[in-house]
Design a protein around this motif. Sequence first.
Motif, PDB file in Angstrom:
ATOM      1  N   SER B 126     -75.829 -14.729 -29.849  1.00 25.56           N
ATOM      2  CA  SER B 126     -75.293 -13.619 -30.638  1.00 25.56           C
ATOM      3  C   SER B 126     -73.908 -13.219 -30.159  1.00 25.56           C
ATOM      4  CB  SER B 126     -76.242 -12.428 -30.539  1.00 25.56           C
ATOM      5  OG  SER B 126     -76.381 -12.034 -29.198  1.00 25.56           O
ATOM      6  N   ARG B 127     -73.507 -13.687 -28.998  1.00 27.62           N
ATOM      7  CA  ARG B 127     -72.191 -13.306 -28.470  1.00 27.62           C
ATOM      8  C   ARG B 127     -71.111 -14.330 -28.784  1.00 27.62           C
ATOM      9  NH1 ARG B 127     -75.770 -12.282 -24.591  1.00 27.62           N
ATOM     10  NH2 ARG B 127     -75.264 -14.156 -23.458  1.00 27.62           N
ATOM     11  N   ASP B 128     -71.445 -15.313 -29.620  1.00 22.82           N
ATOM     12  CA  ASP B 128     -70.494 -16.378 -29.943  1.00 22.82           C
ATOM     13  C   ASP B 128     -69.401 -15.881 -30.874  1.00 22.82           C
ATOM     14  OD1 ASP B 128     -72.044 -18.054 -28.533  1.00 22.82           O
ATOM     15  OD2 ASP B 128     -72.854 -19.164 -30.235  1.00 22.82           O
ATOM     16  N   PRO B 129     -68.171 -16.358 -30.678  1.00 22.87           N
ATOM     17  CA  PRO B 129     -67.155 -16.113 -31.702  1.00 22.87           C
ATOM     18  C   PRO B 129     -67.519 -16.894 -32.954  1.00 22.87           C
ATOM     19  CG  PRO B 129     -66.330 -17.631 -30.046  1.00 22.87           C
ATOM     20  CD  PRO B 129     -67.660 -17.145 -29.559  1.00 22.87           C
ATOM     21  N   ALA B 130     -66.920 -16.510 -34.084  1.00 27.77           N
ATOM     22  CA  ALA B 130     -67.271 -17.165 -35.348  1.00 27.77           C
ATOM     23  C   ALA B 130     -67.011 -18.661 -35.284  1.00 27.77           C
ATOM     24  CB  ALA B 130     -66.492 -16.534 -36.490  1.00 27.77           C
ATOM     25  N   LEU B 131     -65.861 -19.032 -34.718  1.00 24.77           N
ATOM     26  CA  LEU B 131     -65.535 -20.448 -34.594  1.00 24.77           C
ATOM     27  C   LEU B 131     -65.118 -20.738 -33.164  1.00 24.77           C
ATOM     28  CD1 LEU B 131     -63.378 -21.161 -37.792  1.00 24.77           C
ATOM     29  CD2 LEU B 131     -65.823 -21.496 -37.494  1.00 24.77           C
ATOM     30  N   MET B 136     -62.819 -23.173 -25.495  1.00 25.91           N
ATOM     31  CA  MET B 136     -63.772 -22.086 -25.214  1.00 25.91           C
ATOM     32  C   MET B 136     -65.009 -22.579 -24.478  1.00 25.91           C
ATOM     33  SD  MET B 136     -63.753 -19.870 -28.669  1.00 25.91           S
ATOM     34  CE  MET B 136     -62.258 -19.208 -29.375  1.00 25.91           C
ATOM     35  N   ARG B 139     -71.186 -19.215 -24.534  1.00 24.42           N
ATOM     36  CA  ARG B 139     -71.508 -17.836 -24.166  1.00 24.42           C
ATOM     37  C   ARG B 139     -72.961 -17.698 -23.726  1.00 24.42           C
ATOM     38  NH1 ARG B 139     -66.959 -15.011 -26.482  1.00 24.42           N
ATOM     39  NH2 ARG B 139     -65.444 -16.661 -26.223  1.00 24.42           N
ATOM     40  N   PHE B 283     -79.009 -18.501 -34.443  1.00 23.18           N
ATOM     41  CA  PHE B 283     -77.652 -17.937 -34.384  1.00 23.18           C
ATOM     42  C   PHE B 283     -76.599 -18.814 -35.051  1.00 23.18           C
ATOM     43  CE2 PHE B 283     -79.778 -16.131 -30.573  1.00 23.18           C
ATOM     44  CZ  PHE B 283     -79.826 -14.829 -31.022  1.00 23.18           C
TER      45      PHE B 283
END
Lengths: 336, 351
Positions: B126-131, B136, B139, B283
């Motif tokens: 749930s803490r992932d950026p959209a892309l 990166m 998370r 997610f």
Amino acid sequence: MIPIDGREPAPPRRSRRAARCTASLADGKRCREAVVADGLCDEHLAERLEAEAAAVTPDWERKLAGGLAFLRRRVTGDYPVDDFGFDPDLTESVFLAAVRPLYEKYFRVEARGLDNIPAEGGALVVANHSGTVPLDALMTQLAIFDHHPAHRHLRMLGADLVFRSPLVAPIARKSGGTLACNEDAERLLSAGELAGVWPEGFKGIGKPFSERYKLQRFGRGGFVSAAIRSGVPIVPCSIVGAEEIYPIIGNVKILARLFGFPYVPVTPTFPLLGPLGLLPLPSKWVIEFGEPIATNELDRGAADDPMLVFNLTDQVREVIQQTLYKLLLGRRSVFF
Amino acid sequence: MSSRVVLITGVSRYLGGRLASLLAAEPGIERVIGVDVVPPRQDVGRTEFVRADIRNPIIAKVITQAKVDTVVHMSVIATPFGAGGRTAMKEINVIGTMQLLAACQKAPSLRKLIVKSTTAVYGASSRDPALFTEGMEPRSQFRSGYGKDSTEVEGYVRGLGRRRPDVDVTLLRFANFIGPRIDTPLTRYFSLPLVPRMFGFDPRVQFVHEDDGIEVLRRSVVDEHRGTFNVAGDGVLLLSQAIRRAGRTSVQIPSPAVSAVGSVFRRAGLVDFSPEQMQFLQFGRGVDTTRLRVDFGYVPAYSTLAAFDDFVSGRQLKKYVDPARLEHLERRLLSTAERRRATTAESGVRA
């Protein structure tokens, strides 16, 4: 719609060249495509027939057609979503339509200063957060979509709890929300989207009633550095009325810890009146968008200057706080 | 420097075999050597097949004797399904890669290493950026599975890159493969008549078409593309949307029952739901492909949506919910409404 000449179409000329369409285009020129009938080419003929049909079709029938087409699109998965999972079709037809009665009839929201939001290009709306349940975010989104001349969608940045919670997570993404992190904020803003943040987070939305309209700490100012990096203006937004919908007079910390919620509120009606206590109080709302604070004159490297970021964060916070005081002074009563 | 002698691991699997036959048809390439534990089932052209396990020292001999200059490592497997359990899978993936890279490091002829990795290295939370962009970090923490194996494999690959700076390392992180011919846990999942999904979640999924994947691999061999690249079709689909496009219905399973249902499916041999796969179905994940398009210079021919539609039509999946019939029904309803209006208008005139 391409305007169509009101006068009778010219009789087909008796020349060796085929007759040309007489419909005028958006740039004032004639279409000049080959004529099918009535002095119009097939494209413009179809358009005129459609317009005529629309004029005689009653309203309910058009609504039925629209509704059926919507249902078919939903059932067959024939709709676009963007990289963030935003589904404009569903948002406009379902989510916003569901919130609209609440906006117009229940809270009687008055949106001011909408012209401070640019009609195009990236901008970051920063607002105060309150009301136990983030209805203020939904109302801000609807205010901009319904009443801004460009009908823009506000892309909300939410806490990771939102994206961890079943049922809430998919709605948040489909209605244009994404995780409040620098990567997503910058991606949205540099793509020219209008993003919204509530930097107080749970500290703001879950604060006791006694602290109403007192702005909490504005996080670490991540939103300011995102705006500087993308070179977009910050639009301060002050929301009055949301504090009174569920006045928090207590917090059941044990339950909150047990379920991993940031707070479990006790309001004068909840849990005392059971499900009836879930009904928000019908306060009168005002959402005021303040003058944009430009960041494009700042160097991109300014985002890494903590002092500058803190100062700008404070400036935004101060503008919102002062506007809140001004709006509170001008308010006759909580409910009218 | 263009490749002359190419060694491909995992050549008996679908993608490996297709790449081998493509490279075999490439005039600039002298030899294509395919390695796997079972002989290839599909036509691989003039590829020379070596039946060996990459954990076997034979590999080192093959590389030095044939003066291999390019190694394409694509035998990291995604599921313990065919491998015979998670332990065997980890053995093949991690120990196998270590052995292969050890052999590569010793080979003076080696100039290029291409590794097929996965976007699963970014995890799903749930803490992932959209892309995710290539720089990166994940998370979420992996406990086990394909993502963890691939992360370890990437670590060893980077190690080799440091020790052999003269070798061009290309690390390709592919999104979930899909297409009319490829067989993956996800293609089997979408072929189920009733597709189970996690209650209350609707993740974003991203696909890469098999043809695009093969083309990226081919270009990595033929041209020079040093670096790490995400490979995925443009855009995303929501899982519910994908299921609808496949003409299927989904059933939402509440999370306490998910692992039980998952193990039933696993034992029945239908679809392998690893805990990691479950997280992905909760997610979802999206990756940014700017680097692929700008630096690598390849724009995938299929978007995520087009790739998925090609899978649905190519497999001739029976659509339980048929769009054509729905459209027909819609037209009939509307014409009925129109006829009713016409008759009421007529009677109104008569009265």
